[in-house]
Structure formats: structure tokens, C-alpha cells
Write a protein that holds these residues in place. Sequence first.
Motif, mmCIF file in Angstrom:
data_model
loop_
_atom_site.group_PDB
_atom_site.id
_atom_site.type_symbol
_atom_site.label_atom_id
_atom_site.label_comp_id
_atom_site.label_asym_id
_atom_site.label_seq_id
_atom_site.Cartn_x
_atom_site.Cartn_y
_atom_site.Cartn_z
ATOM 1 N N ALA A 263 0.843 -1.207 0.000
ATOM 2 C CA ALA A 263 0.000 0.000 0.000
ATOM 3 C C ALA A 263 0.873 1.250 0.000
ATOM 4 O O ALA A 263 0.597 2.226 -0.704
ATOM 5 N N ASP B 214 2.464 1.540 -3.539
ATOM 6 C CA ASP B 214 1.460 1.921 -4.528
ATOM 7 C C ASP B 214 1.138 3.412 -4.402
ATOM 8 O O ASP B 214 1.125 4.154 -5.386
ATOM 9 N N LEU C 137 -7.265 -5.955 7.883
ATOM 10 C CA LEU C 137 -8.046 -5.791 6.652
ATOM 11 C C LEU C 137 -9.463 -6.330 6.827
ATOM 12 O O LEU C 137 -10.384 -5.880 6.155
ATOM 13 N N GLU D 96 -15.610 1.270 5.164
ATOM 14 C CA GLU D 96 -15.250 2.610 4.699
ATOM 15 C C GLU D 96 -13.717 2.815 4.681
ATOM 16 O O GLU D 96 -13.173 3.472 3.812
ATOM 17 N N MET D 97 -13.065 2.210 5.656
ATOM 18 C CA MET D 97 -11.611 2.348 5.824
ATOM 19 C C MET D 97 -10.828 1.877 4.600
ATOM 20 O O MET D 97 -9.690 2.281 4.383
ATOM 21 N N ILE E 216 -11.403 2.378 1.488
ATOM 22 C CA ILE E 216 -11.541 3.255 0.319
ATOM 23 C C ILE E 216 -10.246 4.021 0.061
ATOM 24 O O ILE E 216 -9.592 4.490 0.979
ATOM 25 N N GLY E 217 -9.894 4.122 -1.230
ATOM 26 C CA GLY E 217 -8.746 4.940 -1.602
ATOM 27 C C GLY E 217 -9.255 6.341 -1.818
ATOM 28 O O GLY E 217 -9.284 7.170 -0.912
ATOM 29 N N ASN E 218 -9.718 6.621 -3.014
ATOM 30 C CA ASN E 218 -10.219 7.941 -3.333
ATOM 31 C C ASN E 218 -11.712 8.022 -3.037
ATOM 32 O O ASN E 218 -12.505 7.379 -3.708
ATOM 33 N N PRO E 219 -12.113 8.828 -2.037
ATOM 34 C CA PRO E 219 -13.540 8.895 -1.679
ATOM 35 C C PRO E 219 -14.392 9.549 -2.761
ATOM 36 O O PRO E 219 -15.604 9.419 -2.749
ATOM 37 N N MET E 220 -13.726 10.259 -3.707
ATOM 38 C CA MET E 220 -14.503 10.915 -4.764
ATOM 39 C C MET E 220 -15.034 9.900 -5.778
ATOM 40 O O MET E 220 -16.045 10.131 -6.413
ATOM 41 N N HIS F 55 -8.838 1.121 -2.220
ATOM 42 C CA HIS F 55 -7.457 1.569 -2.407
ATOM 43 C C HIS F 55 -6.656 0.447 -3.076
ATOM 44 O O HIS F 55 -6.863 -0.733 -2.755
ATOM 45 N N GLY F 56 -5.777 0.830 -4.022
ATOM 46 C CA GLY F 56 -4.960 -0.180 -4.698
ATOM 47 C C GLY F 56 -4.170 -1.013 -3.709
ATOM 48 O O GLY F 56 -3.956 -2.215 -3.914
ATOM 49 N N GLY F 57 -3.765 -0.385 -2.620
ATOM 50 C CA GLY F 57 -3.015 -1.100 -1.594
ATOM 51 C C GLY F 57 -3.881 -2.126 -0.868
ATOM 52 O O GLY F 57 -3.379 -3.142 -0.400
ATOM 53 N N VAL F 58 -5.180 -1.858 -0.807
ATOM 54 C CA VAL F 58 -6.114 -2.823 -0.207
ATOM 55 C C VAL F 58 -6.232 -4.037 -1.121
ATOM 56 O O VAL F 58 -6.152 -5.183 -0.687
ATOM 57 N N SER G 258 -4.131 -5.115 -3.451
ATOM 58 C CA SER G 258 -2.924 -5.941 -3.504
ATOM 59 C C SER G 258 -2.725 -6.698 -2.191
ATOM 60 O O SER G 258 -2.324 -7.863 -2.191
ATOM 61 N N TYR H 37 -4.053 -4.497 -11.951
ATOM 62 C CA TYR H 37 -5.329 -3.872 -11.580
ATOM 63 C C TYR H 37 -6.189 -3.810 -12.832
ATOM 64 O O TYR H 37 -5.897 -3.061 -13.757
#
Lengths: 146, 168
Positions: free
Chosen positions: A61, A64, B32, B51-52, B54-58, B63-66, B68, B116
Amino acid sequence: MAAENLEERLKAFLEILPYAGALKLRLAGFEPGRAEIEMPYDAHLVGDPETGVLHGGAVSALMDTCGGAAVMSHPDTGFITATLDLRIDYMRAATPGQMLVAVAECYHVTRSVAFARATAFDDDRAHPVATAAGAFTVSLPDGQVA
Amino acid sequence: MKRPGEPVQTVKLRRDAALAGLVERVPFAGFLGVCLDRRGDEVTAILPFREMLIGNPMIPALHGGVTSAFLEVTAQLDLAWTLVRDDVDAALQSGSAAPDLSGFRMPKTIDFTVDYLRPGLPRDAYARARIARSGRRYASVMVEAWQDRRDRPFAQATGHFLIRPADG
């Protein structure tokens, strides 16, 4: 957009990302095409409780996000990017208790794809914990149209 | 092989307990929120949406890190389960309630490559791994994650793991 302005925007952006908040990621360095992000050690992120070593998933994370930040900081790209792929090599276990710092560089940008690589360190700056390389999507800088 | 006084359902519960025990050994999997669902010899990892993650809330997207991390945890736990499964079954067959896995060392990631394919939507995600090769020291694992439709994965990955001997 001026670099300082972009740095502030990126800092604010990191703050509103829920997952970046959960990992307590912080933008520590920023210049065109280069970003540095810190992730403090946290027991929740441990992979193996016997050793206290961080899980690779937490490191990925960080890599990235840092790679994406380096792409956003590049003068030839806009503020929006998504990761296409990311490869991470784990060199050694991160020392328990120490903060991780990732340094990423966006080293090539085409009209559609940006390439970035990142290295993560703990306190021992001579021996990386992990390296990563990835491809990211490119949006045009603000105000430009294709 | 069915033992008198050892109903199939009891064996299933103990096998599931052994699997849950592996997940508990990875604190980050708990962070996670990953859990494993076993149907026969097929294991599906589940990442309940929060909710936690989420990468971009818009957008909003995982999140990409989530993504992977979910793939990596799935690959690691599926490999670990494959490595201990025979010992678990042997313990259960001999009538022991809880197989002793204290000597087992979790596989360590050597490298991990994620594609991705689509944005991860703000809802539950699932992943399944396939052990392409598992040797004495190294294993190669492929893993795929999807949400609404199994035939439309949102990410896939391949990784290499170091299998550590109990005394290593």
C-alpha cells in the motif's frame, strides 16, 4: 500548477484517503517526478506476531501510494492516476518498531502511461526493505485537453 | 474414513477451526478484515467492505493497496493451508481435536505482481488462489479477486513465496 501548490494539494489528498489514513501515511518529500511517503510502525500491520515484522500487504500500500504520488508530481501528468500494475520485491524483513519510508520516482511518461519505481527503507538506509516498479495511467495536466 | 463417535460435522468444524487459526496468526489479515470460507478443498477469501478500505472517496473505489494486500494475504493463507492440510487431516483422523501447528512457519513473500483490471467497487470482494507450484523451498501462487461477477475479476496477481522449514 506551481510545485508548492501541488504538494499542498497532494498532502490534503492523502489526508482524505480513508485507507491512507488507516495506515497513517504522510507525505514527507515532494519534487517534480519524485515523492517520499512515511508509514509509522503499527502492531495491526504485522504479518508474523512471532517476529513483529510488517506484512507485505502493508508495504505494498505504501509503495502503490508513493508510486502514484510520484506520477502526480510529474510535470507532464495531471492530478489523476490509477495503478495498472505493480511488482514488489521483498528484500528483507522490516525491523519491528521502525518507521518505513518509501521514495518513488516517475522516470518516464508517455501520453497514456507513466512508469514509476519505488524503494522502501527502515532506519537502515543502506539496505532497502523492498523495491517496486509499476505502470500508472496518465491524465493530462490541469487545463489541457487532448 | 469415518470413525465411530466422530461425526463428519465435528471433523468439519475442527478443520474450519484449524483454518481460522491460520488467519489469526496474521494480524494484518485481521486489520483488513479478511476471512476464509472453505467448501471441501476449495478456499475463498472474503474481504467485507468497510469505509476504511476506500482509496479515493470521490470515485469511490477500494485503495490499490487494499486490493494488492487482499490478494497477497489470500495467496499466503491458501498456500499455508495447502502446506498444513495433510497434518490437520492426520490429526483429525487420529482423533485429536486440535492439530499442533505451533512449529509451522508462515510462507514469506519473495515478490508479488498485481494487475489492476478494474476499479474495486465499494462492496465485498472475494479471492481465490491457485498454487501453480509448491516445491521444497519455493512456491509460485496465482490469485484472482472479483466482486459481483466471478468472470469479471477486478485484479489478479502472481507471487513467489519462501516456504520455511519448522527449524529454519
